[in-house]
Design a protein around this motif. Sequence first.
Motif, PDB file in Angstrom:
ATOM      1  N   PRO A  31     -19.993  -4.064  37.170  1.00 56.69           N
ATOM      2  CA  PRO A  31     -21.408  -4.236  36.830  1.00 56.69           C
ATOM      3  C   PRO A  31     -22.305  -3.553  37.852  1.00 56.69           C
ATOM      4  N   ARG A  32     -23.448  -3.065  37.369  1.00 59.92           N
ATOM      5  CA  ARG A  32     -24.426  -2.469  38.272  1.00 59.92           C
ATOM      6  C   ARG A  32     -25.179  -3.591  38.971  1.00 59.92           C
ATOM      7  N   ARG A  33     -25.211  -3.521  40.299  1.00 60.54           N
ATOM      8  CA  ARG A  33     -25.848  -4.573  41.085  1.00 60.54           C
ATOM      9  C   ARG A  33     -26.943  -3.985  41.970  1.00 60.54           C
ATOM     10  N   GLY A  34     -27.464  -4.769  42.841  1.00 60.26           N
ATOM     11  CA  GLY A  34     -28.462  -4.303  43.794  1.00 60.26           C
ATOM     12  C   GLY A  34     -29.829  -4.108  43.163  1.00 60.26           C
ATOM     13  N   VAL A  35     -30.677  -3.307  43.827  1.00 59.36           N
ATOM     14  CA  VAL A  35     -32.053  -3.092  43.392  1.00 59.36           C
ATOM     15  C   VAL A  35     -32.096  -2.431  42.026  1.00 59.36           C
ATOM     16  N   THR A  36     -31.203  -1.442  41.808  1.00 62.21           N
ATOM     17  CA  THR A  36     -31.192  -0.726  40.528  1.00 62.21           C
ATOM     18  C   THR A  36     -30.862  -1.660  39.383  1.00 62.21           C
ATOM     19  N   GLY A  37     -29.861  -2.508  39.577  1.00 57.45           N
ATOM     20  CA  GLY A  37     -29.483  -3.434  38.524  1.00 57.45           C
ATOM     21  C   GLY A  37     -30.535  -4.496  38.282  1.00 57.45           C
ATOM     22  N   ALA A  38     -31.182  -4.953  39.352  1.00 53.10           N
ATOM     23  CA  ALA A  38     -32.174  -6.018  39.221  1.00 53.10           C
ATOM     24  C   ALA A  38     -33.440  -5.545  38.531  1.00 53.10           C
TER      25      ALA A  38
END
Length: 274
Positions: A31-38
């Motif tokens: 899964p894409r996480r961090g600032v980009t995912g949020a």
Amino acid sequence: MLACAELVVVARDGRSVVTTLRAQSPLALVPRRGVTGASRSDAVVHLVGSASTPLAGDDVTLTVTVGAGAHLTLTGVAAAVALPGGRSADRAARPSRTVLRCTVGDGGSLTYLPEPTVVTGRAHHETVLDVVLAPTAALRARDLLVAGRTGERPGRCRGTVRVTECSAGGSGAGGSGASGNGASGNGAAPGRPLLVQTQEIGDPLLDASPAHLAGHRVLGTEVLVGPAREQVLATCGDGWSLSPLPGRGALATAVAHDAVTAARRLAEAVRAAR
């Protein structure tokens, strides 16, 4: 190699949240996480090959459930290369197989954008995409098949796509698990098919036919089903066509001598559907 994976996404506080994420080698779900995912309202999950696959005899199944109001983007990170595997008689007799079974609830959406699949010489690969949609669910699913590496005669590949709209009495997915057999996992009656299609590459006569690849190496398809019941007009262009589906949605098809041109033509067909 036998492997199963499961992915569940639900809507929570205005965002789409991954609640179940299970995978076995040779498939990893990242899964894409961090600032980009949020910063996104949809959940983004990458399909990553954790071992050489598909090889002859491999059987990989991924079950995806997108709950009502949730949105999932499922993408690849690198091309899949279908290989013939070892010289074992039993292994060589069994094709490699990849199955993706998806259920999408009301108001939800699934965007499935894998990288191209290259069917190398002597490979025998089968794919199944089986999607059950609630009446107001949306789907975008792309597939690019490349017949062999440069200068190589391809093996065989058979791909089946089934898209079914479940009856209004069933939600398609409630965020808890569902089957992909043409009915929702909550006991809804079987719905109506929007698309049932099987395509093959690797047969020299079929690949040369003007009704199929017409001598091209790459076959691209993209299924587009929106939440509204808007009819799409049939149209075509240089190397691509757009065909309406019964009820709602459209099927875009493109052929080319390379994957870049096929993707560009497929994008032209998709734009024509809007």
